[in-house]
Scaffold this active site. Sequence first.
Site, short mmCIF file in Angstrom:
data_model
loop_
_atom_site.label_atom_id
_atom_site.label_comp_id
_atom_site.label_asym_id
_atom_site.label_seq_id
_atom_site.Cartn_x
_atom_site.Cartn_y
_atom_site.Cartn_z
N GLY A 84 -89.19 -31.17 8.79
CA GLY A 84 -89.24 -32.37 7.97
C GLY A 84 -88.23 -33.41 8.41
N SER A 141 -79.87 -26.12 13.35
CA SER A 141 -78.92 -26.05 12.26
C SER A 141 -77.80 -27.02 12.57
CB SER A 141 -78.32 -24.63 12.16
OG SER A 141 -77.52 -24.38 13.32
N ALA A 142 -76.91 -27.21 11.62
CA ALA A 142 -75.69 -27.99 11.84
C ALA A 142 -75.97 -29.40 12.33
CB ALA A 142 -74.75 -27.27 12.82
N ARG A 157 -77.67 -30.40 14.63
CA ARG A 157 -77.41 -30.41 16.05
C ARG A 157 -78.51 -30.98 16.91
NH1 ARG A 157 -76.26 -24.88 18.03
NH2 ARG A 157 -75.38 -24.62 15.95
N LYS A 181 -75.36 -39.53 16.75
CA LYS A 181 -74.73 -38.32 16.24
C LYS A 181 -75.79 -37.58 15.43
CE LYS A 181 -70.25 -40.53 15.77
NZ LYS A 181 -69.21 -41.10 14.92
N GLY A 182 -75.48 -36.39 14.99
CA GLY A 182 -76.41 -35.67 14.13
C GLY A 182 -76.36 -36.20 12.72
N GLU A 239 -77.29 -33.96 6.94
CA GLU A 239 -76.51 -33.22 5.93
C GLU A 239 -75.52 -34.12 5.19
OE1 GLU A 239 -75.54 -28.95 7.12
OE2 GLU A 239 -75.74 -29.94 9.07
#
Lengths: 752, 161
Positions: free
Chosen positions: A474, A513-514, A516, A708-709, A712
Amino acid sequence: MTSTGETTELVGRSPHRVGGVDRVTGSQEYVADVRLPDALHIQLVTLDCARARIISIDTARAEEAPGVVMVMTADDLPQPVPRHGPQFQDRPVLAVGETKYHGEPVAAVVAETRRAARAAVELVTVEHEELRGGVFTLADALDPESPLVQSPQLRPDDPFAETNILAEHKYVWGEVDHAEADLVVDNTYQFPMITQFAIEPHGFMAAPQDDGITVWSSVQHPFLLQKTIARILGLPLARVRVLAPDPGGGFGGKQNPKYEPLVAFIALATRRPARLILGLGETFQTVRRTSATIRVRSGFDGDGTIVFQDFLSDFLIGAYVDIADRVVGKSNYLAAGPYRVPNVRIVARALLSHTTPSTAMRGFGIPQLSWARESNIDEAARQLGIDPLKLRLRNLAARGEEFIPGETAADGKWAETLEKAAELIGWDTDLPAGRGRGIAVGLKSGPTTGLSYATVRLLSDGSVVLYSGTSDMGQGARTIFAQIAAGELGTLVGSVRVVMGDTSLVPYDQQTSASRSSVLMGNAVLRACRDIQAKLRALIAAHYDLDESEVVVEEGMVMLPDYEMKITRAVGIALGRLGGEIIGNGELRVEGDPDHPLGGKAVFYELNCTACEVEVDTETGEIDLTRYVTVGDVGRALNPNQVTGQDEGAAIMGLGHTLMERMMLDESGRILNMGAVDYRILTAMDVPHQMISASVENADGPGPYGIKGISEGSLLATAPAVASAVTSACGVVIRDLPITPERIWRAKREQR
Amino acid sequence: MIAVDLTVNGRQHTLEVASDVFLLEALRDQLGLTGAKECCLEGECGACTVIVDGRSMNSCLILAAEVEGTAIVTVEGLADDGISNLQRSFLDNAAAQCGFCIPGQLMAAAALLQHNPSPTRAEIRQALAGNLCRCAGYEQIATSVYEAAASMAGADEETMR
């Protein structure tokens, strides 16, 4: 990795989501939509309490029921029962002798239809003795009289093996005990048990395949699952194929293997495909966020300078570790936040409990820490009479500043994010009567190690096939990789096919995850495209009898000394009579540092500032969110619409744990509010009147084009921003989430 | 087993179902229409929303036997050819993230627009209040419905001239 500051014309554009058409026409195939002919259906047998000693399991009546093929119990598995887990191999495929949490599977009914399986579950008799006095709270976990959740035999060299403390993490710099402060603020904050609640419940299938097995799962880390299955079944990796359809939301709850090993054993035992789709209630028993009790003691000078921060942070992680100890270790490392703090002591503990094993959830422990730290800072601001925004700006680390000794320096002009949030909330404008404003900051680190491979094929007509092991759940990974390839190779996003989710087709990716993937896999994709550009350059130079140095290939174009053409045209020329394709490979490897407490320095940071304005009805305790602002330091917004979608979605998810989400347990550790009726998440009616999201873009990230990521950041600081606004509106201070109307109402009454 | 005659997406079907089979299961397992999704299975999340004789309903709460003789529309039936204005608006406004809730959102929105071609944003939020989304902030979904309504109203005006 470097940010070259380059760009293509697709950077900052928002082409339609790749996979969007399938999603709006209902043809997107999630794991539960995959039809396997001849598949058997599995239903789990669980007990109505958390802790029980299993005396015997009688499966005879169930096995005789119409349509039932077998009932698997721990006795049917290899002995000792195999265990797995990303950090420790502690989770058994089926409960062994004892259940350790409400919902731990004791047996599995396997039948020709789901209805037959469901009916037969009632016919399985598990003779059991409920064990009283389970570990369900922090106090229980710390009580030396409490039973041990985990057998000491599983942790032979662990000094904590005879306790329910799984691990302790300590991060210290400066001299907290000798630091002198004008004001010390000491409070304890609670973050409840909540669950990921992806709208798609987990689904798992397995089918025996020649000498191996194919496993389907809504998993975020297909290669980790492949490795786990191969090890448990004793198969070579090449004989284990994991098919990972795009998950219907993951949020961390689908990262690590759960019941895939069980389903695999059933498939091998029956020599038929086997399918287990969880009900929503079962997902509450399967995954949750770590809950926490965090004591913060902070010292400030009279002018608001932070002198010290002292944390005692206890996370209740559940019956099996999954990835939760990593959550505790990694998040607490950043407990002191994006601030310059000369003296810090962080003592963080991961505690086992007889509850749903917690796992990764968006934010990875940082929402819990931010809740405590930022609320504590607000308390100081109130006592010192200093504007909470100014106090934060005073202490905020500057770009390039090493705010944690030996760690990646601050990688953004973070003050810009705070100033933008303040501007958008109207921080310096007059506040209408009855309203309050709050502001808070969250900081999370991206990955500390990583390994992503990408393969890209430039076909003879200039269209592209791209292979990536990232999971698009998503966040829009397919789209941004397609944007990178389309921009570099000069084609349309619609002419890029993105292949994901099949370990027999796509090269290795460590995990999704993270935040990344845009940085690590993005760079791997970029490198694969550059590999193609280099090969094309060589072919074109040879074709035109030029030196390679006379040919430039970049941003979709081939430039010769006196001529230029698009890559889509050049490729046909370069491939010549036989045609074919040009294949490029890219790899992005972050080795990390085994001596670093987290295994490596942060590749980048996600910094978010959240501000909100609320009205509180003190008669009912209800909060009206009049305006909500979230701003992130993103480097570049490669696809701005997707960034907005993720930021707003994260904010709404953050409002969930802030205002209404909490798993509730009874004295037997039974979850009382499983499912959508009794566990509330936000609906369309609960959104703030005004939701504003924005990005600060300084192209200072390590990803392609300076990205950047993200994904979150926007739920890291929701809770403290709302709580601060509530205090500003009506004077009530809440330290336990969620901030329900009942809590505000009671606090208001206690004030009188 | 009983026979249930109904129309789904304009086509006649006769379902052979046990009396206690829910419509959601019948659509997914017997007709292969997997657009409607299973999530809460207790009428709270809306992932299973379909349209029954013009009304949006949670198909997890309706027995297949109850809808004998009705006309059902699922997400697969929103457009005969290509995609509808509503679906296009969802794409243009980036409303779908993981996409799992989207069929339900689309059906609730389609039912709303059939009865109220020019809803306010508040009316849209209310009509879609029974469709949970965990990925998005609901804003882009609401905007998609609002703009689809506006574009269809504009199209009607064009046709009428």
